[in-house]
Design an enzyme around this catalytic site. Structure first.
Site, PDB file in Angstrom:
ATOM      1  CB  SER A   1     -12.000  -0.106   8.513  1.00 32.69           C
ATOM      2  OG  SER A   1     -11.208  -0.177   7.342  1.00 32.69           O
ATOM      3  CB  ALA A   2     -14.035   0.293   3.382  1.00 33.67           C
ATOM      4  CG  ASP A   3      -9.092  -1.703   5.684  1.00 38.66           C
ATOM      5  OD1 ASP A   3      -9.286  -1.019   4.654  1.00 38.66           O
ATOM      6  OD2 ASP A   3      -8.194  -1.451   6.512  1.00 38.66           O
TER       7      ASP A   3
ATOM      8  CG  ASP B   1     -15.044   5.182  12.481  1.00 40.53           C
ATOM      9  OD1 ASP B   1     -14.758   4.606  11.418  1.00 40.53           O
ATOM     10  OD2 ASP B   1     -14.352   6.092  12.985  1.00 40.53           O
TER      11      ASP B   1
ATOM     12  CB  VAL C   1      -6.292  -2.409   3.860  1.00 37.92           C
ATOM     13  CG1 VAL C   1      -6.668  -3.880   3.652  1.00 37.92           C
ATOM     14  CG2 VAL C   1      -5.104  -2.309   4.821  1.00 37.92           C
TER      15      VAL C   1
ATOM     16  CE  LYS D   1      -3.411   1.112  10.700  1.00 38.45           C
ATOM     17  NZ  LYS D   1      -4.099   0.512   9.548  1.00 38.45           N
TER      18      LYS D   1
ATOM     19  CD  GLU E   1      -1.123   0.494   3.679  1.00 38.72           C
ATOM     20  OE1 GLU E   1      -1.475   1.682   3.789  1.00 38.72           O
ATOM     21  OE2 GLU E   1      -1.488  -0.414   4.448  1.00 38.72           O
TER      22      GLU E   1
END
Length: 306
Positions: free
Chosen positions: A141-143, A139, A107, A160, A26
């Site tokens: 993540s789109a990951d 909230d 990501v 994380k 990335e």
């Protein structure tokens, strides 16, 4: 007609033509993860780590609307010094390309680009996930949804540690994403080798990870896999030490109203300050370690398909 422009670096083009093993990398770590000039230095070191294992690195970014699979030295320098670079996920990758913007890939966007380039393995630091308080902020993540739909192996030091890892694991399980602890029964917590949660699956060698990925393809199962690779012991920061820094940073972020795409970079920067730079040293170590394992997995995939 609207046609995306996709450019391969000379090194990547040669590798694709020769059927060599590639590892996607990335570019958000360059633009939003580390200060200049250390960001470019680390990017080059991570790429060299992949080469040292016998694979070819492909750092991915959108430059002036063009999707680049692999960056040369000049492009790395330009991206490392650029200001106001977009942080791209699935939601805004097409917008950046259609409007001639420059953006670094998270990501999710890196996984999309890797699939387009037929690169099976991607090395990163840590994945996104469910943020604390997501039951009210939503909230997430789109990951996580990208892992559920895009067939790429993601090698990371776990989600994380600033996240709600328990909820992140629940979402991944619901989405049918295999989460594999590499040579570790306990899921690592990014900066820490040992987190609070058992790894759902455990694998001791790159060949079994590659075989699982190929078996999923044969079974027609959608999505990728998350391989959780602990940071080397010499650079481990015990979770008992990190927890207070993470809690303080999250509290300050909430008080300041930091949210959305700005939240993770802000938290990482604040934790860097609170740890007197120790978190960044460990971050660099774990990224290189993940690149090393990703290259080994890529080579194993190549051997099993041959």
């Amino acid at each position: 007609m609207i046609t995306p422009t996709i450019r391969h670096s000379a090194e990547v083009a040669k590798a694709l033509k020769a059927g060599e093993s590639l590892v996607a990398l990335e570019s958000t770590i360059i633009t939003h993860g580390m200060p200049s000039p250390q960001n470019v230095e680390v990017a080059r070191e991570v790429e060299q780590t992949v080469r040292d294992q016998g694979a070819v690195p492909a750092t991915i970014a959108v430059l002036d609307g063009e999707l680049h699979i692999g960056l040369d030295d000049e492009q790395l320098e330009m991206l490392g010094a650029a200001k106001d670079v977009m942080k791209l996920s699935r939601a805004d990758m097409a917008f950046a390309m259609a409007t001639g913007k420059t953006g670094s890939t998270t990501v999710s966007a890196t996984m999309i680009a890797a699939r387009m380039a037929e690169i099976a393995v991607f090395a990163t630091g840590g994945t996104g996930g469910v943020h604390p308080g997501a039951e009210t902020s939503f909230d997430i993540s789109a990951d996580l949804t990208e892992l559920a739909r895009t067939p790429v192996i993601v090698v990371a030091a776990g989600p994380k540690a600033i996240l709600d890892v328990a909820k992140t694991l629940e979402v991944l399980e619901t989405q049918g994403v295999p989460v594999i602890g590499y040579q570790n029964k306990v899921l690592p917590a990014f900066w820490s080798r040992q987190g609070d949660h058992d790894a759902p699956l455990v694998v001791d060698n790159p060949k079994d990870i590659a075989a699982t990925h190929l078996m999923r393809a044969e079974l027609g199962l959608e999505g990728g896999m998350l391989v959780a690779n602990p940071v080397p012991e010499v650079d481990d920061i015990p979770q008992s030490e990190m927890r207070s820094f993470i809690d303080r940073a999250n509290k300050e972020a909430a008080e300041r109203g930091v949210s959305g795409k700005a939240l993770t970079p802000w938290l990482l920067a604040r934790i860097f300050e609170l740890t007197d730079g120790a978190s960044l040293k460990t971050n660099i170590s774990l990224v290189k370690n993940n690149a090393r394992l990703a290259a080994e997995i890529a080579l194993a995939c190549h051997r099993l398909k041959s």
